[in-house]
Write a protein that holds these residues in place. Structure first.
Motif, PDB file in Angstrom:
ATOM      1  N   ILE A   1      19.492   0.614  13.791  1.00 42.28           N
ATOM      2  CA  ILE A   1      19.394   1.190  15.136  1.00 42.28           C
ATOM      3  C   ILE A   1      19.116   2.684  15.031  1.00 42.28           C
ATOM      4  O   ILE A   1      18.233   3.221  15.712  1.00 42.28           O
ATOM      5  CB  ILE A   1      20.694   0.936  15.927  1.00 42.28           C
ATOM      6  N   PHE A   2      19.839   3.358  14.156  1.00 45.69           N
ATOM      7  CA  PHE A   2      19.712   4.801  14.023  1.00 45.69           C
ATOM      8  C   PHE A   2      18.482   5.182  13.211  1.00 45.69           C
ATOM      9  O   PHE A   2      17.909   6.256  13.425  1.00 45.69           O
ATOM     10  CB  PHE A   2      20.990   5.369  13.404  1.00 45.69           C
ATOM     11  N   ILE A   3      18.059   4.310  12.295  1.00 45.26           N
ATOM     12  CA  ILE A   3      16.796   4.559  11.601  1.00 45.26           C
ATOM     13  C   ILE A   3      15.632   4.478  12.581  1.00 45.26           C
ATOM     14  O   ILE A   3      14.707   5.301  12.546  1.00 45.26           O
ATOM     15  CB  ILE A   3      16.618   3.554  10.447  1.00 45.26           C
ATOM     16  N   SER A   4      15.661   3.498  13.476  1.00 42.95           N
ATOM     17  CA  SER A   4      14.620   3.375  14.504  1.00 42.95           C
ATOM     18  C   SER A   4      14.632   4.581  15.436  1.00 42.95           C
ATOM     19  O   SER A   4      13.571   5.087  15.819  1.00 42.95           O
ATOM     20  CB  SER A   4      14.830   2.092  15.308  1.00 42.95           C
ATOM     21  N   LEU A   5      15.820   5.043  15.802  1.00 34.95           N
ATOM     22  CA  LEU A   5      15.938   6.240  16.641  1.00 34.95           C
ATOM     23  C   LEU A   5      15.345   7.452  15.937  1.00 34.95           C
ATOM     24  O   LEU A   5      14.606   8.247  16.545  1.00 34.95           O
ATOM     25  CB  LEU A   5      17.409   6.481  16.976  1.00 34.95           C
ATOM     26  N   PHE A   6      15.649   7.596  14.647  1.00 32.30           N
ATOM     27  CA  PHE A   6      15.118   8.713  13.863  1.00 32.30           C
ATOM     28  C   PHE A   6      13.592   8.675  13.824  1.00 32.30           C
ATOM     29  O   PHE A   6      12.923   9.697  14.054  1.00 32.30           O
ATOM     30  CB  PHE A   6      15.693   8.653  12.446  1.00 32.30           C
ATOM     31  N   LEU A   7      13.017   7.512  13.546  1.00 31.09           N
ATOM     32  CA  LEU A   7      11.566   7.403  13.430  1.00 31.09           C
ATOM     33  C   LEU A   7      10.881   7.618  14.774  1.00 31.09           C
ATOM     34  O   LEU A   7       9.819   8.253  14.840  1.00 31.09           O
ATOM     35  CB  LEU A   7      11.187   6.030  12.864  1.00 31.09           C
ATOM     36  N   PHE A   8      11.468   7.119  15.856  1.00 32.09           N
ATOM     37  CA  PHE A   8      10.871   7.291  17.184  1.00 32.09           C
ATOM     38  C   PHE A   8      10.817   8.773  17.573  1.00 32.09           C
ATOM     39  O   PHE A   8       9.776   9.274  18.024  1.00 32.09           O
ATOM     40  CB  PHE A   8      11.678   6.507  18.216  1.00 32.09           C
ATOM     41  N   ILE A   9      11.920   9.487  17.385  1.00 35.26           N
ATOM     42  CA  ILE A   9      11.944  10.914  17.724  1.00 35.26           C
ATOM     43  C   ILE A   9      11.050  11.701  16.774  1.00 35.26           C
ATOM     44  O   ILE A   9      10.368  12.651  17.191  1.00 35.26           O
ATOM     45  CB  ILE A   9      13.396  11.438  17.688  1.00 35.26           C
TER      46      ILE A   9
ATOM     47  N   ASN B   1       0.844  -1.181   0.000  1.00 38.97           N
ATOM     48  CA  ASN B   1       0.000   0.000   0.000  1.00 38.97           C
ATOM     49  C   ASN B   1       0.883   1.235   0.000  1.00 38.97           C
ATOM     50  O   ASN B   1       2.103   1.148   0.154  1.00 38.97           O
ATOM     51  CB  ASN B   1      -0.945  -0.004   1.213  1.00 38.97           C
ATOM     52  N   ARG B   2       0.260   2.375  -0.191  1.00 40.48           N
ATOM     53  CA  ARG B   2       1.031   3.615  -0.289  1.00 40.48           C
ATOM     54  C   ARG B   2       1.781   3.921   1.002  1.00 40.48           C
ATOM     55  O   ARG B   2       2.884   4.448   0.978  1.00 40.48           O
ATOM     56  CB  ARG B   2       0.103   4.777  -0.641  1.00 40.48           C
ATOM     57  N   TYR B   3       1.148   3.575   2.111  1.00 38.33           N
ATOM     58  CA  TYR B   3       1.765   3.839   3.407  1.00 38.33           C
ATOM     59  C   TYR B   3       3.056   3.045   3.576  1.00 38.33           C
ATOM     60  O   TYR B   3       4.105   3.581   3.952  1.00 38.33           O
ATOM     61  CB  TYR B   3       0.763   3.491   4.508  1.00 38.33           C
ATOM     62  N   SER B   4       3.010   1.744   3.270  1.00 41.05           N
ATOM     63  CA  SER B   4       4.198   0.902   3.415  1.00 41.05           C
ATOM     64  C   SER B   4       5.266   1.272   2.393  1.00 41.05           C
ATOM     65  O   SER B   4       6.466   1.269   2.706  1.00 41.05           O
ATOM     66  CB  SER B   4       3.821  -0.568   3.275  1.00 41.05           C
ATOM     67  N   ILE B   5       4.841   1.602   1.177  1.00 40.98           N
ATOM     68  CA  ILE B   5       5.799   2.005   0.148  1.00 40.98           C
ATOM     69  C   ILE B   5       6.498   3.289   0.540  1.00 40.98           C
ATOM     70  O   ILE B   5       7.720   3.436   0.368  1.00 40.98           O
ATOM     71  CB  ILE B   5       5.094   2.165  -1.215  1.00 40.98           C
ATOM     72  N   PHE B   6       5.748   4.219   1.129  1.00 39.08           N
ATOM     73  CA  PHE B   6       6.311   5.498   1.555  1.00 39.08           C
ATOM     74  C   PHE B   6       7.365   5.293   2.642  1.00 39.08           C
ATOM     75  O   PHE B   6       8.472   5.835   2.567  1.00 39.08           O
ATOM     76  CB  PHE B   6       5.183   6.404   2.061  1.00 39.08           C
TER      77      PHE B   6
ATOM     78  N   ASN C   1       8.954   2.458   3.413  1.00 36.71           N
ATOM     79  CA  ASN C   1      10.082   1.689   2.882  1.00 36.71           C
ATOM     80  C   ASN C   1      11.034   2.577   2.097  1.00 36.71           C
ATOM     81  O   ASN C   1      12.258   2.396   2.156  1.00 36.71           O
ATOM     82  CB  ASN C   1       9.581   0.548   1.996  1.00 36.71           C
ATOM     83  N   MET C   2      10.484   3.541   1.383  1.00 35.04           N
ATOM     84  CA  MET C   2      11.325   4.465   0.630  1.00 35.04           C
ATOM     85  C   MET C   2      12.162   5.322   1.583  1.00 35.04           C
ATOM     86  O   MET C   2      13.366   5.531   1.364  1.00 35.04           O
ATOM     87  CB  MET C   2      10.450   5.368  -0.250  1.00 35.04           C
ATOM     88  N   ILE C   3      11.530   5.809   2.665  1.00 35.39           N
ATOM     89  CA  ILE C   3      12.272   6.598   3.657  1.00 35.39           C
ATOM     90  C   ILE C   3      13.355   5.756   4.317  1.00 35.39           C
ATOM     91  O   ILE C   3      14.507   6.204   4.488  1.00 35.39           O
ATOM     92  CB  ILE C   3      11.303   7.171   4.722  1.00 35.39           C
ATOM     93  N   ASN C   4      13.003   4.505   4.688  1.00 33.42           N
ATOM     94  CA  ASN C   4      13.978   3.633   5.336  1.00 33.42           C
ATOM     95  C   ASN C   4      15.165   3.334   4.427  1.00 33.42           C
ATOM     96  O   ASN C   4      16.322   3.311   4.890  1.00 33.42           O
ATOM     97  CB  ASN C   4      13.312   2.329   5.767  1.00 33.42           C
ATOM     98  N   MET C   5      14.914   3.117   3.153  1.00 32.37           N
ATOM     99  CA  MET C   5      16.007   2.816   2.233  1.00 32.37           C
ATOM    100  C   MET C   5      16.878   4.047   1.987  1.00 32.37           C
ATOM    101  O   MET C   5      18.113   3.923   1.898  1.00 32.37           O
ATOM    102  CB  MET C   5      15.450   2.297   0.905  1.00 32.37           C
ATOM    103  N   LYS C   6      16.263   5.225   1.909  1.00 30.25           N
ATOM    104  CA  LYS C   6      17.044   6.450   1.749  1.00 30.25           C
ATOM    105  C   LYS C   6      17.953   6.666   2.957  1.00 30.25           C
ATOM    106  O   LYS C   6      19.143   7.002   2.817  1.00 30.25           O
ATOM    107  CB  LYS C   6      16.108   7.655   1.575  1.00 30.25           C
ATOM    108  N   LEU C   7      17.390   6.485   4.152  1.00 32.79           N
ATOM    109  CA  LEU C   7      18.185   6.641   5.366  1.00 32.79           C
ATOM    110  C   LEU C   7      19.273   5.577   5.452  1.00 32.79           C
ATOM    111  O   LEU C   7      20.412   5.868   5.848  1.00 32.79           O
ATOM    112  CB  LEU C   7      17.288   6.588   6.599  1.00 32.79           C
TER     113      LEU C   7
END
Length: 225
Positions: free
Chosen positions: A73-81, A41-46, A48-54
């Motif tokens: 680890i740092f991607i999770s930190l980024f998304l949490f904050i 779906n668009r939400y997961s694609i969006f 996933n695109m952010i995660n791959m860019k990061l």
């Protein structure tokens, strides 16, 4: 009536003497179950695109071949904050990232784990960081002292940077909104326009600060390898 300007950042909602404000830090979890119901779906694609860019950007700053998976680890930190910064912009939602209780709880364990790993595994490498290359012999004790102090205050600077930036924008929005009932209708229109601009600015700050915290944490970790 607000008795203290900083009272908007104090936990006040409680049930049976337990503060409920900190539950806002877990609200981001509610956004994820949708991914597992409808794929793709668009939400997961969006996301996933952010995660791959990061991931592609972060692995250039790390020795990724020897530390595979460490970028997440740092991607999770980024998304949490990022989630907590954005949720704090909504009315009646507690801004958890504006408190040192949360920001120090994030930065301090990360810094301690980096230091323990560096001094136990790469002791000689950590000693070389205390004295920059080309330092005169007479200045070596002072450089060791300066580098040690700058290293010790790193978790504090990470925590205070995020807290101060989130508090500053929220205080400005609060101060301006409190004057809405005391000014004329023409100035109210101008005030609303200013508030919208500040809200857009705060949205940008929410993204920038989460990115800065993730990047700085990753740079601190790369120094111990």
């Amino acid at each position: 009536m607000m008795t203290n300007l900083f009272s908007i950042f104090d936990p006040s909602t409680n049930l049976f003497f337990f503060s409920l404000n900190w539950l806002s830090a877990l609200l981001g979890i509610l956004f994820f179950p949708y991914i597992f119901w409808f794929l793709p779906n668009r939400y997961s694609i969006f996301w996933n695109m952010i995660n791959m860019k990061l991931h592609n950007e972060f692995k250039t700053l790390l020795n990724y071949e020897n530390n595979k998976g460490s970028t997440f680890i740092f991607i999770s930190l980024f998304l949490f904050i990022l989630f907590n910064n954005f949720l704090g912009l909504f009315p009646y939602i507690f801004t958890s990232t504006s408190h040192l209780t949360l920001t120090l709880s994030i930065s301090l364990p990360l810094w301690i784990s980096f230091m323990l790993y560096g001094w136990i595994i790469n002791t000689q490498h950590m000693f070389t960081h205390l004295i920059p290359q080309g330092t005169p012999f007479i200045l070596m004790p002072f450089m060791v002292l300066i580098e040690t102090i700058s290293n010790i205050i790193r978790p504090g600077t990470l925590a205070v940077r995020l807290t101060a930036n989130m508090i500053a924008g929220h205080l400005l929005l609060t101060l301006l909104s409190n004057n809405g009932c005391k000014i004329s209708n023409l100035l109210v229109t101008f005030l609303i326009l200013v508030q919208i601009i500040l809200l857009v600015l705060e949205s940008a700050v929410a993204v920038i600060q989460s990115y800065v915290i993730a990047i700085l944490s990753m740079l601190y970790s790369s120094e111990v390898n």
